[in-house]
Structure formats: C-alpha cells, structure tokens
Design a protein around this motif. Structure first.
Motif, PDB file in Angstrom:
ATOM      1  N   PHE A  43       0.834  -1.193   0.000  1.00  0.00           N
ATOM      2  CA  PHE A  43       0.000   0.000   0.000  1.00  0.00           C
ATOM      3  C   PHE A  43       0.869   1.245   0.000  1.00  0.00           C
ATOM      4  CE2 PHE A  43      -4.305  -1.398   0.743  1.00  0.00           C
ATOM      5  CZ  PHE A  43      -4.161  -2.657   1.301  1.00  0.00           C
ATOM      6  N   PHE A  91      -7.628   2.340  -3.567  1.00  0.00           N
ATOM      7  CA  PHE A  91      -8.617   2.267  -2.500  1.00  0.00           C
ATOM      8  C   PHE A  91      -8.866   3.655  -1.926  1.00  0.00           C
ATOM      9  CE2 PHE A  91      -9.409  -2.177  -1.952  1.00  0.00           C
ATOM     10  CZ  PHE A  91      -8.236  -2.839  -2.288  1.00  0.00           C
ATOM     11  N   GLN A 104     -10.087   3.812   9.931  1.00  0.00           N
ATOM     12  CA  GLN A 104     -10.292   4.078   8.514  1.00  0.00           C
ATOM     13  C   GLN A 104     -10.985   2.872   7.898  1.00  0.00           C
ATOM     14  OE1 GLN A 104      -6.763   5.471   6.478  1.00  0.00           O
ATOM     15  NE2 GLN A 104      -6.140   6.684   8.245  1.00  0.00           N
ATOM     16  N   PHE A 105     -12.077   3.127   7.192  1.00  0.00           N
ATOM     17  CA  PHE A 105     -12.864   2.069   6.570  1.00  0.00           C
ATOM     18  C   PHE A 105     -12.708   2.162   5.061  1.00  0.00           C
ATOM     19  CE2 PHE A 105     -14.752   0.672  10.444  1.00  0.00           C
ATOM     20  CZ  PHE A 105     -14.797   1.801  11.237  1.00  0.00           C
ATOM     21  N   PHE A 106     -12.352   1.037   4.471  1.00  0.00           N
ATOM     22  CA  PHE A 106     -11.983   1.019   3.065  1.00  0.00           C
ATOM     23  C   PHE A 106     -13.157   0.683   2.156  1.00  0.00           C
ATOM     24  CE2 PHE A 106      -7.291   1.208   2.618  1.00  0.00           C
ATOM     25  CZ  PHE A 106      -6.983   1.419   3.944  1.00  0.00           C
ATOM     26  N   GLY A 107     -13.140   1.288   0.973  1.00  0.00           N
ATOM     27  CA  GLY A 107     -14.066   0.922  -0.082  1.00  0.00           C
ATOM     28  C   GLY A 107     -13.558  -0.294  -0.836  1.00  0.00           C
ATOM     29  N   PRO A 108     -14.337  -0.781  -1.809  1.00  0.00           N
ATOM     30  CA  PRO A 108     -13.981  -2.009  -2.538  1.00  0.00           C
ATOM     31  C   PRO A 108     -12.847  -1.828  -3.533  1.00  0.00           C
ATOM     32  CG  PRO A 108     -16.021  -1.091  -3.382  1.00  0.00           C
ATOM     33  CD  PRO A 108     -15.659  -0.264  -2.198  1.00  0.00           C
TER      34      PRO A 108
ATOM     35  N   TYR B  34      -5.614  -4.817   9.846  1.00  0.00           N
ATOM     36  CA  TYR B  34      -6.583  -5.115   8.802  1.00  0.00           C
ATOM     37  C   TYR B  34      -6.363  -6.538   8.306  1.00  0.00           C
ATOM     38  CZ  TYR B  34      -7.618  -0.120   8.289  1.00  0.00           C
ATOM     39  OH  TYR B  34      -8.003   1.190   8.510  1.00  0.00           O
ATOM     40  N   GLN B  36      -7.145  -8.664   4.693  1.00  0.00           N
ATOM     41  CA  GLN B  36      -7.573  -8.516   3.303  1.00  0.00           C
ATOM     42  C   GLN B  36      -7.600  -9.883   2.638  1.00  0.00           C
ATOM     43  OE1 GLN B  36      -4.940  -6.385   0.580  1.00  0.00           O
ATOM     44  NE2 GLN B  36      -6.691  -5.566  -0.544  1.00  0.00           N
ATOM     45  N   GLU B  40     -10.322  -8.337  -2.534  1.00  0.00           N
ATOM     46  CA  GLU B  40     -11.292  -7.597  -1.733  1.00  0.00           C
ATOM     47  C   GLU B  40     -10.633  -6.422  -1.025  1.00  0.00           C
ATOM     48  OE1 GLU B  40     -13.896 -11.628  -0.712  1.00  0.00           O
ATOM     49  OE2 GLU B  40     -13.395 -10.218   0.884  1.00  0.00           O
ATOM     50  N   ALA B  41     -11.464  -5.606  -0.404  1.00  0.00           N
ATOM     51  CA  ALA B  41     -10.955  -4.467   0.356  1.00  0.00           C
ATOM     52  C   ALA B  41     -10.400  -4.926   1.705  1.00  0.00           C
ATOM     53  CB  ALA B  41     -12.083  -3.469   0.591  1.00  0.00           C
ATOM     54  N   PRO B  42      -9.443  -4.206   2.247  1.00  0.00           N
ATOM     55  CA  PRO B  42      -9.011  -4.498   3.622  1.00  0.00           C
ATOM     56  C   PRO B  42     -10.166  -4.267   4.589  1.00  0.00           C
ATOM     57  CG  PRO B  42      -7.502  -2.967   2.533  1.00  0.00           C
ATOM     58  CD  PRO B  42      -8.706  -3.082   1.666  1.00  0.00           C
ATOM     59  N   PHE B  44     -11.210  -3.609   8.468  1.00  0.00           N
ATOM     60  CA  PHE B  44     -10.668  -3.104   9.728  1.00  0.00           C
ATOM     61  C   PHE B  44     -10.918  -4.109  10.849  1.00  0.00           C
ATOM     62  CE2 PHE B  44      -9.422  -0.036  12.806  1.00  0.00           C
ATOM     63  CZ  PHE B  44     -10.295  -0.146  13.866  1.00  0.00           C
ATOM     64  N   THR B  85      -4.575 -11.989   4.031  1.00  0.00           N
ATOM     65  CA  THR B  85      -3.334 -11.260   4.309  1.00  0.00           C
ATOM     66  C   THR B  85      -3.619 -10.214   5.383  1.00  0.00           C
ATOM     67  OG1 THR B  85      -2.611 -11.558   2.023  1.00  0.00           O
ATOM     68  CG2 THR B  85      -1.457  -9.904   3.325  1.00  0.00           C
ATOM     69  N   PHE B  87      -2.464  -6.981   7.517  1.00  0.00           N
ATOM     70  CA  PHE B  87      -1.612  -5.796   7.430  1.00  0.00           C
ATOM     71  C   PHE B  87      -1.689  -4.989   8.719  1.00  0.00           C
ATOM     72  CE2 PHE B  87      -0.450  -5.711   2.976  1.00  0.00           C
ATOM     73  CZ  PHE B  87      -1.473  -6.397   2.334  1.00  0.00           C
TER      74      PHE B  87
END
Lengths: 115, 113
Positions: A43, A91, A104-108, B34, B36, B40-42, B44, B85, B87
């Motif tokens: 990242f 992202f 922090q909340f991630f999008g797809p 996180y 993942q 897909e998205a990570p 939380f 995975t 992180f």
C-alpha cells in the motif's frame, strides 16, 4: 451510506490516457484517504482530505495525479497521462475522526489497468 | 518508514494459533490492523493507541507494547475464515486529524482444514 462506495470497479486505459476514479465516503465521515495497492500487495498512501480541504498530500505524485473532494459530490482521483506503473488497485477510505481513534474504513477499490 | 511485519507467511491447521508481529524503529502514535482477502478491500480489525494496551476478544486480539514500537495480533483457535493477508498500518503522529497510514508488507495466513 453505510459503506464507502467506489466507481468504477475496473478501468482500462491506454498509456497516456486520462483516468478518473470516484469515491463516496461513509455519511458523516469527515476524512477521506486515497491509497494505491500495487501487485505485490504494498500500500502507498497518496492523499487525504478533511471535508473538501487537502489534509495531507505528501504521497501524491503531483505531476500527473490530482484529487478533489467537493461539497455534495463524490471525491475524485484523476491521473493525467497514465503510465504502465500506475496499474494498481486504488482504494478510498473514510474516517469519522471524532476522537483519537482514527479508524479508517476502506471501499472495494478500483482496479486500474494501463496497457 | 515502513513498519516491519513478521512472519511473511504462515500455514496453519484449523484450530491452531498464530501470532503476527509489527515493529517500528521509532515510537508510533497508533497501530491499525486489517485483514484482506484476495481481490477484496481491507477489513478493519482493531486500532491500538496506548502503550501497554491490549484489546480484542477471545479469538482475535492485539497488544501494543509500552514503548509503542511493537504490536502483535493474536489469532486463537483459527478458523478457515481467518485466511487472508494481515496488514498493520501505522500512524507516526497525530496531525490533529486522521493521518495516512503507512502499511507493512503484510503477512499471508493460510488455514488448512
């Protein structure tokens, strides 16, 4: 909404073309972040916003990348003159940041492929 | 500076335990964990802010050492759904808002039946 929304899901561009990605943060969240994840899963933080103001842009390659968060519009990340190495998943994440716990909340994500 | 995660990969049988570490050369403001899954998205998991903090629940928990330079994620009695995975994302300071995270390279966890 209750989730971070990102469009499009996939984007294919020829080298040198422009790419524009969109992000709608979770309703009520003040902070928006953009990250780039390349094939090796690493990242890289690009830029963050507090509402419509740039908060931190230290990770942004400014010569070709730009980003905005305007009121009542999705946030956007634009890449001018894409290069092969821009191929990655981008992202967007949002955070309420109401206290010290800045979850922090991630999008797809948007998968950008530059050919 | 990127935090160092270890191990790089772990293969476990269902029901076994795992520990994933995240280390920094200097004191951190916070650590975010996180998970993942491929494509897909990570997702939380948790955030640790205070030196000496431990949080989570019976199955997935984490600690942050007193010097705030190391965090560990504990996965107990692993389930197939834990594969993915992991992180750690770190904040070096609180800039008065929310800072961009610096992520480790990730730990690949494979759970076999």
């Amino acid at each position: 909404g209750e989730e971070v929304a990102q469009t499009p899901k996939h984007l294919v561009r020829g080298e040198g073309q422009k790419a524009k990605l969109y992000c709608a943060p979770i309703k009520g969240h003040s902070y928006v972040f953009w990250y780039q994840q390349v094939l090796k899963n690493e990242f890289k933080f690009l830029i963050s916003f507090q509402n419509e103001n740039v908060f931190d842009e230290t990770g942004m390659p400014k010569e070709r990348f730009s980003a905005k968060c305007l009121p009542n519009s999705p946030c956007s990340l634009e890449i001018q003159a894409t290069k092969l190495e821009d191929s990655a998943v981008y992202f967007c994440a949002s955070s309420p940041s109401l206290d010290s716990y800045n979850e922090q909340f991630f999008g797809p994500g948007t998968r950008l492929t530059v050919l | 500076q990127q935090p160092v995660q270890s191990p790089q990969a772990v293969i476990l049988r269902e029901g076994e335990d795992a520990v994933i570490n995240c280390s920094s050369s200097k004191a951190l403001y916070s650590v975010h964990w996180y998970r993942q899954k491929h494509g897909e998205a990570p997702v939380f998991l948790m955030i640790l802010l205070k030196g000496g903090e431990q949080k989570g629940h019976e199955k997935i928990s984490a600690s942050f050492n007193e010097k705030k330079q190391q965090s560990s994620l504990y996965l107990t009695a692993s389930q197939l759904s834990y594969s993915g995975t992991y992180f750690c994302g770190t904040e070096w300071y609180s800039g008065g808002g929310a800072d961009g995270l610096t992520f480790g390279k990730g730990t690949h966890l494979i759970i076999q039946p």
